[in-house]
Design a protein around this motif. Structure first.
Motif, short mmCIF file in Angstrom:
data_model
loop_
_atom_site.label_atom_id
_atom_site.label_comp_id
_atom_site.label_asym_id
_atom_site.label_seq_id
_atom_site.Cartn_x
_atom_site.Cartn_y
_atom_site.Cartn_z
N ASN A 108 39.77 45.70 44.27
CA ASN A 108 40.27 46.81 45.09
C ASN A 108 39.47 48.07 44.83
N ILE A 109 39.55 49.00 45.73
CA ILE A 109 38.91 50.30 45.50
C ILE A 109 39.61 50.95 44.30
N SER A 110 38.81 51.39 43.33
CA SER A 110 39.32 51.89 42.05
C SER A 110 40.00 50.80 41.24
N GLY A 111 39.69 49.55 41.51
CA GLY A 111 40.35 48.43 40.86
C GLY A 111 39.93 48.25 39.41
N ARG A 112 40.68 47.40 38.72
CA ARG A 112 40.43 47.10 37.30
C ARG A 112 40.25 45.61 37.15
N LYS A 427 39.16 43.25 49.12
CA LYS A 427 39.85 44.50 48.74
C LYS A 427 41.26 44.60 49.27
N GLU A 428 41.59 43.86 50.32
CA GLU A 428 42.94 43.99 50.89
C GLU A 428 43.97 43.13 50.18
N ASN A 429 43.53 42.37 49.21
CA ASN A 429 44.46 41.52 48.46
C ASN A 429 44.95 42.24 47.20
N ALA A 430 46.15 41.88 46.77
CA ALA A 430 46.58 42.33 45.46
C ALA A 430 45.79 41.54 44.42
N SER A 431 45.31 42.24 43.41
CA SER A 431 44.43 41.56 42.45
C SER A 431 45.19 40.52 41.64
N PHE A 432 46.51 40.63 41.59
CA PHE A 432 47.30 39.69 40.81
C PHE A 432 47.68 38.43 41.62
N GLN A 504 50.97 38.62 36.31
CA GLN A 504 50.86 40.07 36.20
C GLN A 504 51.37 40.56 34.85
#
Lengths: 506, 177
Positions: A108-112, A427-432, A504
């Motif tokens: 994601n934008i600004s993701g970790r 980027k449109e997905n939740a990273s978890f 998560q």
């Protein structure tokens, strides 16, 4: 991890650096680390949003990178190198971890990156024998540094070489949450300030400070970061780089992530207008998932972008000359690359797009090994995730098993072989969660398969032969059934194996 | 007359502060709700709470900063003109002042959008605040309306003050330790 001002850092590091510089200089050019005791330095310079397609080094129409070409005379030059992601978070995370975005999940934008994978990073891998240093003008990379803080000895704040800034997170401390709260939310540029009183006051103050700092050197205004208040001149930044590199305790692994030539494209007076030559790139049809930006506007932006690249190239040349003059690059692997490319065609402006054509995926990669005096060209496809294992291998460090290492050809005797390079946009997905909506590009040999999944109305593919069609104008899907079937199977196997949900953490 | 006698009592300050809290916290909360869905994609619950604590701590300081000059006006103005109608005039000043700031903030999307002439905007905003404050004290229905509104808003303080103090402590620990 210590957070020092630039001045403090230079003062402290400079004490020890003088002696080591002299000692290292006496050694001159050295063979690779596997055959000698002295640990080589690793210097990585990342130019944000620098597309390989706009560099004359790789045959671009405009003479944008004469210095890169000169530097290439002593480097391994990768012609078909891809970033694993199409914007800063996934692209940088892949470079620093050696993992694809669907594994590290900074999608994601600004993701970790996934919290349980935080110790899988370049600084950890090189270990305590090295002085580990990180600097980025892009907060997307700074967020990742915060995740790696246990493994980094020194982090310079993003505003270290700027003329005007109002970055709050680094001044306040408080780690990545402070950046997130203040710089990515309360004071974030591009939206009304979420902090009504302090946010508004800071914007008024910033406007005045910027107005006072404007200089004739930059006709379009001082170069700046786009979504947070950081204004700088390229000369200052490269001067800061030189002084910092000269002061680093050795051996070091140092990562420098510069904002330029990321938008807004603001070349200095010497380069502004340099490419007002009336040339227009080949017009390509708008993609249905593009933004439908008019062609003439994209062509104008391309000119500004090319001029900004030329400006960066000249400053980079001055930096390399100064470092070489002082023998500061002896015993050093110098890696020059980008985190992702830039897209100024098919109706798309920038790189935040679901489209994964070459301008946004193809990035420069030059690696100068210690003592190298000849140019080596590598034409086979390579990926940004190959850089970390290659450097570890060349520096005789342990290469962890989780890295699923694929070494770059041309370094330490590794020859070119058949390899697959993936680029992941999600980027449109939740990273978890499972990756439901994404684009995956897969490069194998001359072929490139692009898979769009989760997009309306149905999943679809595009297939290009980049040897015959480098501009990706002729989609041959569903032709070439043999190569297509093989590539589809490999892509889908890899995607389905890695795109499931993560647990998560709290 | 001593300073303490010129200052309004807590019973009068609280409603005005509640109006300020409503606007300052509400503005941030509005943008927070706009941003929150994207944070859910990549931040953990604890990271989101920590970030929210920085936001609340900032709002607490902002709201106190806005309250301070309104209270200070009581020291400067004649008692019957301001202290005796503190709730109505203070609330009116807060609404007009913060409302002007909201209008200005909506134009400040980035550096290139900054209004060219702040020197015109500022006197206009101050003039509006003065007019609203004067009118609020003189028109009975407006005065009563503002007082009723501010009194009802005080319920917010029961939530905002303890949460903000907790957030301030959490933020301080995060920053200094």
């Amino acid at each position: 991890m210590s957070r020092l001002s630039r001045r403090d850092f230079l003062k402290l590091a400079g004490i020890g650096a003088g002696a080591t510089v002299t000692a290292n200089s006496a050694l001159g050019a050295v063979p690779l680390a596997g055959s000698q005791a002295v640990l080589p330095n690793v210097l990585i310079i990342v130019f944000d949003a620098m597309s390989g397609r706009n560099l004359s080094l790789y045959g671009y129409h405009r003479k944008t990178t004469p210095t890169f070409e000169r530097f290439a005379d002593r480097a391994v030059v990768y012609h078909a190198h891809s970033s694993a992601g199409n914007f800063t978070s996934p692209g940088t995370a892949s470079l620093l971890t050696g993992m694809l975005p669907w594994t590290h999940r900074a999608i994601n934008i600004s993701g970790r990156i996934a919290r349980e994978l935080q110790d899988r990073n370049i600084f950890h891998c090189f270990g305590g024998d090295y002085h580990r240093f990180a600097y980025s003008q892009n907060l997307g990379a700074v967020h990742l540094f915060s995740q790696f803080q246990q493994d980094i000895d020194t982090v310079l704040p993003p505003q270290a070489f700027s003329r005007v800034d109002q970055i709050v997170g680094s001044r306040l401390g408080g780690g990545v949450a402070a950046y997130q709260a203040f710089d990515d939310f309360l004071f974030r540029d591009g939206t009304p300030p979420a902090s009504l009183v302090f946010g508004l006051a800071s914007r008024v103050q910033l406007r005045r400070r910027v107005a006072r700092t404007q200089t004739d050197d930059y006709p379009r205004g001082l170069p700046q970061a786009r979504t947070f208040p950081l204004f700088f001149s390229l000369a200052d930044v490269f001067d800061g780089l030189y002084q910092t590199i000269a002061s680093l305790p050795r051996p070091y692994v140092a990562y420098f992530h510069l904002w330029a030539p990321h938008a807004p494209y603001r070349a200095s007076r010497a380069f502004d207008g340099q490419f007002a030559d009336g040339w227009r790139p080949k017009r390509k049809p708008d993609h249905r998932m593009g933004d439908h930006v008019p062609f003439y506007r994209l062509a104008d932006k391309r000119q500004n972008y090319d001029e900004y690249i030329a400006d960066v190239d000249a400053e980079f040349g001055a930096l390399v000359d100064a470092l070489e003059k002082e023998h500061l690059l002896d015993q050093t692997f110098v890696v020059v690359t980008s985190d992702h490319g830039e897209f100024l065609e098919r109706g798309v402006d920038g790189h935040i797009t679901p489209l994964l054509y070459e301008p946004v995926t193809n990035i420069p990669l030059l690696i100068s090994t210690p003592g190298q005096r000849q140019r080596v060209d590598v034409l086979s496809p390579t990926s940004s995730i190959d850089v970390l294992p290659t450097l570890l291998h060349a520096a005789a460090r342990d290469v962890p098993a989780w890295m699923n290492a694929s070494y770059l050809p041309g370094i330490d005797g590794v020859s070119a072989g058949e390899r697959t390079a993936f680029v992941v946009e999600a980027k449109e997905n939740a990273s978890f969660s499972s990756l439901e909506k994404s684009t995956v590009a897969m490069r194998r040999g001359d072929w490139k398969l692009i898979y769009y999944t989760g997009h309306e109305p149905d999943d679809f593919y595009e297939l290009y032969n980049l040897a015959d069609d480098p501009e990706e104008l002729e989609d041959v899907f569903p032709g070439r059934p043999t190569i297509l079937k093989s590539m589809q199977e490999e892509l889908l196997d890899a995607f389905h194996a890695a795109s499931g949900p993560l647990a998560q953490p709290i | 007359m001593g300073i303490s006698e010129r200052l309004p009592g807590w019973q009068k300050i609280a409603p005005v502060y509640a109006v300020i809290v409503l606007i300052v916290y509400g503005w941030s909360l509005l943008w927070y709700l706009w941003t929150f869905p994207s944070w859910l994609k990549f931040l953990t619950v604890s990271e989101i709470l920590l970030t929210f604590s920085f936001v609340l701590a900032t709002n607490l300081l902002e709201s106190l900063l806005v309250l301070a000059p309104i209270v200070a006006i009581s020291l400067l103005m004649p008692k019957r003109w301001f202290r005796d109608v503190f709730v109505a005039r203070g609330a009116a000043l807060a609404i007009a002042g913060l409302g002007s700031m909201m209008l200005l903030a909506l134009q400040f999307r980035d550096i290139d959008d900054y209004p060219a002439d702040l020197s015109t905007w500022l006197p206009a905003a101050v003039a509006v605040m003065l007019i609203v404050a004067v009118v609020a004290g003189r028109l009975p229905f407006l005065r009563k309306g503002l007082e009723a509104f501010a009194e009802r808003a005080t319920v917010l303080l029961l939530i905002s003050i303890p949460l903000s103090v907790l957030a301030l402590i959490t933020s301080a620990v995060q920053v200094f330790l």
